[in-house]
Motif scaffolding. Structure first.
Motif, short mmCIF file in Angstrom:
data_model
loop_
_atom_site.label_atom_id
_atom_site.label_comp_id
_atom_site.label_asym_id
_atom_site.label_seq_id
_atom_site.Cartn_x
_atom_site.Cartn_y
_atom_site.Cartn_z
N MET A 112 52.54 38.06 86.23
CA MET A 112 53.12 38.97 85.30
C MET A 112 54.26 38.42 84.70
SD MET A 112 52.86 42.44 87.63
CE MET A 112 52.72 43.53 86.14
N THR A 113 54.71 37.40 85.07
CA THR A 113 55.91 36.90 84.09
C THR A 113 55.71 35.19 84.00
OG1 THR A 113 56.91 36.24 86.21
CG2 THR A 113 57.57 38.19 85.44
N ASN A 114 56.66 34.54 83.18
CA ASN A 114 56.29 33.42 82.99
C ASN A 114 57.43 32.09 83.78
OD1 ASN A 114 58.45 33.69 81.43
ND2 ASN A 114 57.73 32.66 79.70
N HIS A 115 58.06 33.00 84.49
CA HIS A 115 59.29 32.26 85.13
C HIS A 115 58.86 31.66 86.50
CE1 HIS A 115 63.53 31.41 85.96
NE2 HIS A 115 63.40 31.83 87.17
N MET A 116 59.22 30.53 86.92
CA MET A 116 59.29 30.00 88.12
C MET A 116 60.27 29.96 88.93
SD MET A 116 58.48 26.13 89.74
CE MET A 116 56.70 26.21 89.71
N TRP A 117 60.32 30.93 89.91
CA TRP A 117 61.54 31.21 90.87
C TRP A 117 61.81 30.19 91.81
CZ3 TRP A 117 64.06 35.76 90.06
CH2 TRP A 117 63.50 36.93 89.03
N GLU A 135 67.72 32.75 90.91
CA GLU A 135 68.20 33.36 89.79
C GLU A 135 66.70 33.43 88.86
OE1 GLU A 135 71.66 32.31 87.04
OE2 GLU A 135 70.08 30.86 86.46
N GLY A 136 66.71 34.37 88.27
CA GLY A 136 65.40 34.77 87.45
C GLY A 136 65.85 36.06 86.53
N PRO A 137 65.14 36.16 85.53
CA PRO A 137 65.26 37.20 84.48
C PRO A 137 64.93 38.56 84.99
CG PRO A 137 63.03 35.98 84.25
CD PRO A 137 63.75 35.52 85.54
N ASN A 138 65.95 39.63 84.58
CA ASN A 138 65.70 40.80 84.83
C ASN A 138 64.92 41.69 83.93
OD1 ASN A 138 66.02 43.77 85.46
ND2 ASN A 138 68.36 43.58 85.52
N ILE A 139 63.68 41.89 84.25
CA ILE A 139 62.60 42.39 83.23
C ILE A 139 63.26 43.74 82.91
CG2 ILE A 139 60.50 41.06 83.82
CD1 ILE A 139 59.80 43.40 85.18
N MET A 140 63.90 44.51 83.39
CA MET A 140 64.35 45.69 83.14
C MET A 140 65.70 45.75 82.28
SD MET A 140 64.24 48.06 86.55
CE MET A 140 64.29 46.58 87.81
N ALA A 141 66.23 44.58 81.94
CA ALA A 141 67.42 44.26 81.22
C ALA A 141 67.28 43.22 80.16
CB ALA A 141 68.81 44.16 81.91
N GLY A 142 66.04 43.22 79.45
CA GLY A 142 65.66 42.35 78.51
C GLY A 142 65.60 41.05 78.87
N GLY A 143 65.45 40.41 80.09
CA GLY A 143 65.14 39.40 80.45
C GLY A 143 66.55 38.46 80.93
N MET A 166 68.51 42.81 93.51
CA MET A 166 69.26 42.01 92.77
C MET A 166 70.62 42.54 92.57
SD MET A 166 67.80 43.52 88.91
CE MET A 166 67.60 45.45 88.99
N LEU A 167 71.51 41.47 92.16
CA LEU A 167 73.10 41.57 92.22
C LEU A 167 73.30 42.34 90.98
CD1 LEU A 167 75.53 41.02 93.88
CD2 LEU A 167 75.83 38.89 92.66
N GLY A 168 73.80 43.66 90.93
CA GLY A 168 74.32 44.42 89.88
C GLY A 168 75.63 43.67 89.14
N LYS A 169 75.77 44.10 88.09
CA LYS A 169 77.03 43.78 87.52
C LYS A 169 78.47 43.96 87.90
CE LYS A 169 74.86 43.14 82.98
NZ LYS A 169 75.29 42.95 81.34
N ASP A 170 78.47 44.94 88.96
CA ASP A 170 79.32 45.41 89.46
C ASP A 170 79.68 44.74 90.88
OD1 ASP A 170 77.36 46.59 90.86
OD2 ASP A 170 78.03 48.42 91.06
#
Length: 185
Positions: A112-117, A135-143, A166-170
């Motif tokens: 479903m993604t093109n990222h290698m974790w 580290e990886g792209p958050n698909i819910m926040a535009g990658g 995932m670690l939130g901004k807070d």
């Protein structure tokens, strides 16, 4: 020099070279205790989980399988197939142990993604829970790139709790998937 002396000298050189090469052959690494721990994954697992699709959206029920096998004594290969919301996701995970880093290491790729974790992780003190960070792209926040963790807590030889967060901004961890795996073979 006569032919016999040349022949004997040549044979002596080959024997000497072979002996020197045999003495310099490096010893292959042997699996460590941490590699042995990875055998907990071996087998076929049925999974059930709930995944958060995003803010203000209902959780999705997921079901699937994990087929795990050891590659040599160093790596576990986890092949995962999951169904959720009418979609199928296939993933392949590797987990090993790097004695120099004193950390578990691995990778994850999926359909479903093109990222290698790329993982690094540790066991808890009791040896029941493996936490892998990447580290990886958050698909819910535009990658946007974020920190993620996959956590495997072995409740027994035949049951594992699986969660992803995932670690939130807070600075707080947000669990977006959690479920169980039951060994079927």
């Amino acid at each position: 020099m006569n032919p016999r002396t040349i022949c004997l000298s040549t044979m002596l050189l080959f024997l000497l070279a072979g002996t020197l090469l045999a003495e310099e052959t490096p010893q292959l690494p042997q699996p460590a205790e941490e590699h042995q721990w990875l055998k907990k994954f071996e087998g076929t697992w049925k999974t059930q989980a709930k995944a958060e699709a995003g803010p203000n959206m209902p959780a999705m029920e997921c079901s699937g399988t994990i087929k795990s096998q050891m590659l040599g004594g160093f790596w576990v290969l986890n092949e995962m197939i999951s169904e959720a919301g009418g979609m199928t996701c296939r993933g392949v995970q590797t987990i090993g142990y790097d004695p120099e880093k004193k950390k578990f290491v691995g990778t994850w790729v999926d359909s479903m993604t093109n990222h290698m974790w790329q993982y690094e992780g540790t066991l808890n003190e009791s040896g029941t829970t493996l936490t892998l960070s990447a580290e990886g792209p958050n698909i819910m926040a535009g990658g946007e790139m974020m920190q993620f963790q996959d956590i495997y807590e072995f409740k027994s030889d035949d049951e594992v709790l699986i969660s992803s967060r995932m670690l939130g901004k807070d600075g707080q961890w947000i669990t977006f998937m959690q479920g169980t795996g039951q060994r079927v073979k």
